[in-house]
Design a protein around this motif. Structure first.
Motif, mmCIF file in Angstrom:
data_model
loop_
_atom_site.group_PDB
_atom_site.id
_atom_site.type_symbol
_atom_site.label_atom_id
_atom_site.label_comp_id
_atom_site.label_asym_id
_atom_site.label_seq_id
_atom_site.Cartn_x
_atom_site.Cartn_y
_atom_site.Cartn_z
ATOM 1 N N PRO A 170 0.832 -1.208 0.000
ATOM 2 C CA PRO A 170 0.000 0.000 0.000
ATOM 3 C C PRO A 170 0.866 1.258 0.000
ATOM 4 O O PRO A 170 1.922 1.293 0.622
ATOM 5 N N VAL A 171 0.414 2.262 -0.729
ATOM 6 C CA VAL A 171 1.145 3.530 -0.826
ATOM 7 C C VAL A 171 0.292 4.624 -0.198
ATOM 8 O O VAL A 171 -0.919 4.667 -0.420
ATOM 9 N N PHE A 172 0.944 5.482 0.560
ATOM 10 C CA PHE A 172 0.244 6.645 1.112
ATOM 11 C C PHE A 172 0.897 7.896 0.537
ATOM 12 O O PHE A 172 2.117 8.018 0.542
ATOM 13 N N ILE A 173 0.078 8.800 0.007
ATOM 14 C CA ILE A 173 0.617 10.025 -0.598
ATOM 15 C C ILE A 173 0.208 11.215 0.271
ATOM 16 O O ILE A 173 -0.985 11.473 0.452
ATOM 17 N N ALA A 174 1.210 11.896 0.790
ATOM 18 C CA ALA A 174 0.942 13.084 1.600
ATOM 19 C C ALA A 174 1.276 14.319 0.779
ATOM 20 O O ALA A 174 2.076 14.245 -0.157
ATOM 21 N N ALA B 44 -12.764 0.152 9.903
ATOM 22 C CA ALA B 44 -12.681 -1.235 10.379
ATOM 23 C C ALA B 44 -12.777 -2.196 9.194
ATOM 24 O O ALA B 44 -12.013 -3.170 9.099
ATOM 25 N N SER B 45 -13.696 -1.924 8.249
ATOM 26 C CA SER B 45 -13.855 -2.821 7.096
ATOM 27 C C SER B 45 -12.605 -2.790 6.215
ATOM 28 O O SER B 45 -12.184 -3.825 5.691
ATOM 29 N N LEU B 46 -12.035 -1.593 6.053
ATOM 30 C CA LEU B 46 -10.834 -1.472 5.223
ATOM 31 C C LEU B 46 -9.677 -2.240 5.854
ATOM 32 O O LEU B 46 -8.924 -2.943 5.175
ATOM 33 N N LEU B 47 -9.550 -2.119 7.168
ATOM 34 C CA LEU B 47 -8.483 -2.829 7.873
ATOM 35 C C LEU B 47 -8.654 -4.341 7.673
ATOM 36 O O LEU B 47 -7.698 -5.053 7.378
ATOM 37 N N ARG B 48 -9.911 -4.794 7.785
ATOM 38 C CA ARG B 48 -10.174 -6.227 7.604
ATOM 39 C C ARG B 48 -9.761 -6.646 6.183
ATOM 40 O O ARG B 48 -9.157 -7.673 5.972
ATOM 41 N N PHE B 49 -10.090 -5.784 5.210
ATOM 42 C CA PHE B 49 -9.715 -6.124 3.837
ATOM 43 C C PHE B 49 -8.189 -6.218 3.705
ATOM 44 O O PHE B 49 -7.655 -7.139 3.093
ATOM 45 N N LEU B 50 -7.478 -5.261 4.317
ATOM 46 C CA LEU B 50 -6.024 -5.268 4.186
ATOM 47 C C LEU B 50 -5.408 -6.486 4.877
ATOM 48 O O LEU B 50 -4.358 -6.978 4.478
ATOM 49 N N GLN B 51 -6.094 -6.977 5.911
ATOM 50 C CA GLN B 51 -5.558 -8.142 6.609
ATOM 51 C C GLN B 51 -5.916 -9.450 5.907
ATOM 52 O O GLN B 51 -5.120 -10.368 5.836
ATOM 53 N N ILE C 34 -16.158 -11.824 -0.056
ATOM 54 C CA ILE C 34 -15.770 -11.617 -1.454
ATOM 55 C C ILE C 34 -14.283 -11.320 -1.499
ATOM 56 O O ILE C 34 -13.810 -10.408 -0.812
ATOM 57 N N ARG C 35 -13.562 -12.082 -2.311
ATOM 58 C CA ARG C 35 -12.113 -11.854 -2.405
ATOM 59 C C ARG C 35 -11.820 -11.050 -3.667
ATOM 60 O O ARG C 35 -12.324 -11.380 -4.744
ATOM 61 N N VAL C 36 -11.074 -9.998 -3.536
ATOM 62 C CA VAL C 36 -10.641 -9.259 -4.722
ATOM 63 C C VAL C 36 -9.145 -8.980 -4.610
ATOM 64 O O VAL C 36 -8.595 -8.992 -3.505
ATOM 65 N N ASP C 37 -8.556 -8.743 -5.779
ATOM 66 C CA ASP C 37 -7.121 -8.458 -5.815
ATOM 67 C C ASP C 37 -6.973 -6.968 -6.130
ATOM 68 O O ASP C 37 -7.056 -6.572 -7.290
ATOM 69 N N VAL C 38 -6.822 -6.167 -5.099
ATOM 70 C CA VAL C 38 -6.798 -4.712 -5.284
ATOM 71 C C VAL C 38 -5.619 -4.125 -4.519
ATOM 72 O O VAL C 38 -5.376 -4.480 -3.374
ATOM 73 N N ARG C 39 -4.899 -3.232 -5.207
ATOM 74 C CA ARG C 39 -3.840 -2.516 -4.493
ATOM 75 C C ARG C 39 -4.396 -1.183 -4.007
ATOM 76 O O ARG C 39 -5.049 -0.470 -4.776
ATOM 77 N N LEU D 177 -4.746 0.859 11.273
ATOM 78 C CA LEU D 177 -5.019 1.071 9.847
ATOM 79 C C LEU D 177 -3.964 2.001 9.250
ATOM 80 O O LEU D 177 -3.463 1.782 8.143
ATOM 81 N N TYR D 178 -3.629 3.046 10.003
ATOM 82 C CA TYR D 178 -2.596 3.988 9.547
ATOM 83 C C TYR D 178 -1.312 3.243 9.184
ATOM 84 O O TYR D 178 -0.733 3.455 8.117
#
Ligand SMILES: Nc1ncnc2c1ncn2[C@@H]1O[C@H](COP(=O)(O)OP(=O)(O)OP(=O)(O)O)[C@@H](O)[C@H]1O
Length: 472
Positions: free
Chosen positions: A180-184, A267-274, A287-292, A314-315
Motif C-alpha cells: 500500500p502507498v500513502f501520498i501526503a 474497520a472494514s478497510l483494515l479487515r480487507f487489508l488483513q 468476497i475476495r478481490v485483488d486490489v492494491r 489502519l494507519y
C-alpha cells in the motif's frame, strides 16, 4: 471522480466539470440544476442524441457526465438513436427515472447496459452531485485524455524540478511493489495524478484504476460505495450493486481524503487489508478481490491518529510506502511550465488569441505562495484567459498582487531549500538509512538528524531511530 471535497459542509469545486443534461420534459419536469452549477458543474442542455453527439464532437476525448432524464418525452425509437452517444468512452451516463419506470424492460435494459448508475427523480442535488461525479470520474478514465505537454518524467505530470524528479523516481519504485502507498501533500499538489502514475507504471496498468474521495461522500453512503450492497440490504436497494473494491478488481483503488473515512469503514478497510476479502452490505459471503490500495490526504493523518479519529493500526497498514508531494512554491521553473500548459489547454475559452505571459505575470507567478498549489495555478490561468483584455496575461489578470505578496527569497531561504533537497535525495539514494546518508553528505549522524528535524523530514523531535524516516 475524487474531484470534490467537503470543507465545513460546503462542496468546493476543484475544476469545472462538464455535465450534459438530456431532457425533453414538459414545463415543471425539467430540473433547474442551479445547485449543481454552484458545485462546479458546467451545465449544457441537449434535447436529443444529435445535440449530444455535437457536443462530444466539439471536444473529442473530453470527459463528460450526462444525466438522461427518462421521465417523459422519449420514445423507444428516440432512445435507439442514442446508441453512439451511450457507447462513447468519454461520457459517463446516469439515468434519471420515475420509480415506476424501473419495471419497464427497455428502460431497465438501457440502464443496465449503458449507464453508470440511475437516480429516482427528483432527488437531492447532493446525491446527484455524488452520482454524476462518479460517472464523470469513470468517463475521465475512459477518455484517455492525457496532457502530454510535459517535458517531464512521469507522463501527464508536468514538471522536472529536482523535487518532481525525486518524486518520479520514488513513485516508479513504489509501482514495482504490491505494498500500500500513502501520498501526503498539500491540497492541489497532484496526489491523484501521482496515484494514477503509480498505477500506470505497475503491472496492474491494464486493469482499472478506481478513485473515490472519502470526504465527498455522505458518511452513511461510504460503506455501500466501497463495498457494495445486496438486493434488499436496505429500503430502495432494488438490485445488487458492486462497490469500488469490486470495480477495481485486478487494479488499484485510490482512496482520496482517507482521513475522512468513517470509523465503521476504517474497520472494514483494515479487515480487507488483513484478509483480502470483505462482505457486501446485507450479504454474508466473503468476497475476495485483488486490489492494491493507494491512499492520500492533505490533512495531518498522524494528528488524526493522535486524536483517535483515525485507527493507528489502519494507519500503519496504509502507510507502508509514503510519497511526499512537493508544494508548488518549491518547484521553481515548473511553475512556468504548468502556467504555459494551462494557457495552452484553455486558450480556446478566451475572447481572443493570447500570446503568453507578460513579465509582470511571470514575476507574480514566482512570488505568489500558492496555497492551493497546481489546482490554484490552473484556475487562475483559466480565469485570466477569459478576463484578459490584452495580448499578454498580466499579474492583474491573474489577480496576484505582484512581488509584494511574497518577498524574494533571502540567501538563507535559498540555502535552506538546497539543504532540504540534498538531504531528501541522499535519503532516497540510501533507502532512508541515516548512517549511510550522513556518510555520503560528509556530516555526522547527529547533524543529519538535527537538519532533518529543522527541515521537517522526520516525524517528531523525540523519536530518534531510523524507523521514523519515511522516505525510501
Ligand atoms: N504536475 C502536474 N502536472 C499537470 N497537472 C497537474 C499536476 N499536478 C496537479 N495537476 C492538476 O492539478 C489539479 C489538482 O490535482 P489533484 O487532484 O491530483 O491534487 P490533489 O493533491 O489530489 O488535491 P486534493 O488534496 O485537494 O485532493 C488537477 O487538475 C491536476 O490535473
Amino acid at each position: 471522480m475524487a474531484n470534490d471535497e467537503v470543507h465545513g459542509g460546503t462542496v468546493q469545486c476543484k475544476d469545472a466539470r462538464d455535465l450534459i443534461y438530456v431532457t425533453r420534459g414538459g414545463a415543471g419536469r425539467v430540473l433547474s440544476l442551479g445547485g449543481l452549477q454552484r458545485m462546479g458543474w458546467a451545465l449544457r442542455r441537449a434535447p436529443d442524441a444529435r445535440q449530444v453527439m455535437k457536443l462530444l464532437q466539439s471536444r473529442p476525448g473530453h470527459p463528460y457526465a450526462a444525466l438522461l432524464d427518462l421521465r417523459e418525452g422519449f420514445s423507444e425509437h428516440d432512445l435507439a438513436e442514442f446508441g453512439d452517444a451511450l457507447s462513447a468512452g468519454n461520457i459517463g451516463w446516469v439515468a434519471g427515472v420515475d420509480a415506476g419506470q424501473l419495471s419497464d424492460e427497455p428502460v431497465r435494459r438501457l440502464i443496465r447496459d449503458y449507464c453508470y448508475d440511475y437516480v429516482t427523480l427528483p432527488c437531492p442535488e447532493g446525491v446527484l452531485n455524488t452520482v454524476i461525479g462518479h460517472a464523470h470520474g469513470m468517463a475521465r478514465l475512459g477518455s484517455g485524455r492525457v496532457d502530454r505537454v510535459s517535458s517531464a518524467g512521469s507522463d501527464d505530470m508536468i514538471g522536472d524540478s529536482p523535487a518532481m524528479q525525486a518524486l518520479n523516481r520514488t513513485l516508479r519504485k513504489a509501482a514495482l511493489t504490491e505494498a500500500p502507498v500513502f501520498i501526503a501533500g498539500e491540497t492541489g499538489t497532484g496526489k491523484e495524478l501521482a496515484a494514477m502514475a503509480v498505477h500506470r507504471h505497475s503491472h496492474r496498468h491494464a486493469h482499472p484504476f478506481v478513485a473515490i474521495n472519502c470526504g465527498a461522500i455522505p458518511h452513511e453512503l461510504v460503506q455501500s460505495e466501497l463495498f457494495g450492497y445486496e438486493r434488499g440490504a436496505f429500503t430502495g436497494a432494488q438490485q445488487r450493486k458492486l462497490g469500488r473494491f469490486e470495480m477495481a478488481n485486478g487494479g488499484t483503488l485510490f482512496l482520496d481524503e482517507i482521513g475522512d473515512l468513517p470509523l465503521e469503514s476504517q474497520a472494514s478497510l483494515l479487515r480487507f487489508l488483513q484478509q483480502g476479502s470483505f462482505e457486501r452490505l446485507g450479504g454474508h459471503e466473503q468476497i475476495r478481490v485483488d486490489v492494491r490500495i493507494i491512499s492520500a490526504t492533505h490533512h495531518d493523518l498522524e494528528h488524526a491518529v493522535d486524536e483517535g479519529r483515525f485507527r493507528a493500526d489502519l494507519y500503519h497498514r496504509l502507510c507502508v510506502l509514503r510519497l511526499q508531494q512537493p508544494p508548488l512554491r518549491d518547484r521553481g521553473a515548473d511553475i512556468d511550465k504548468l502556467a504555459d500548459h494551462a494557457l495552452k489547454r484553455y486558450s480556446d475559452e478566451g475572447q481572443h488569441a493570447l500570446k503568453g505571459f507578460a513579465p509582470c505575470a511571470r514575476q507574480a507567478l514566482h512570488s505568489h505562495p500558492w496555497p492551493g498549489n497546481v489546482r490554484e495555478l490552473i484556475n487562475r490561468v483559466r480565469q485570466a484567459v477569459v478576463m484578459a483584455e490584452g495580448r499578454l496575461i498580466t499579474a492583474e489578470d491573474l489577480h496576484i498582487d505582484g512581488p509584494a505578496s511574497r518577498p524574494p527569497p533571502t540567501l538563507e531561504d535559498i540555502r535552506d531549500a538546497a539543504t532540504r533537497c540534498a538531504i531528501e535525495q541522499a535519503l532516497q539514494r540510501n533507502r532512508g538509512r541515516l548512517i549511510d546518508t550522513a556518510r555520503e553528505l560528509a556530516i555526522s549522524r547527529v547533524t543529519l538528524y538535527r537538519l532533518m528535524g529543522r527541515h521537517g523530514l522526520r516525524e517528531s523531535e523525540s523519536d530518534g531511530n531510523d524507523r521514523s524516516v519515511r522516505i525510501f
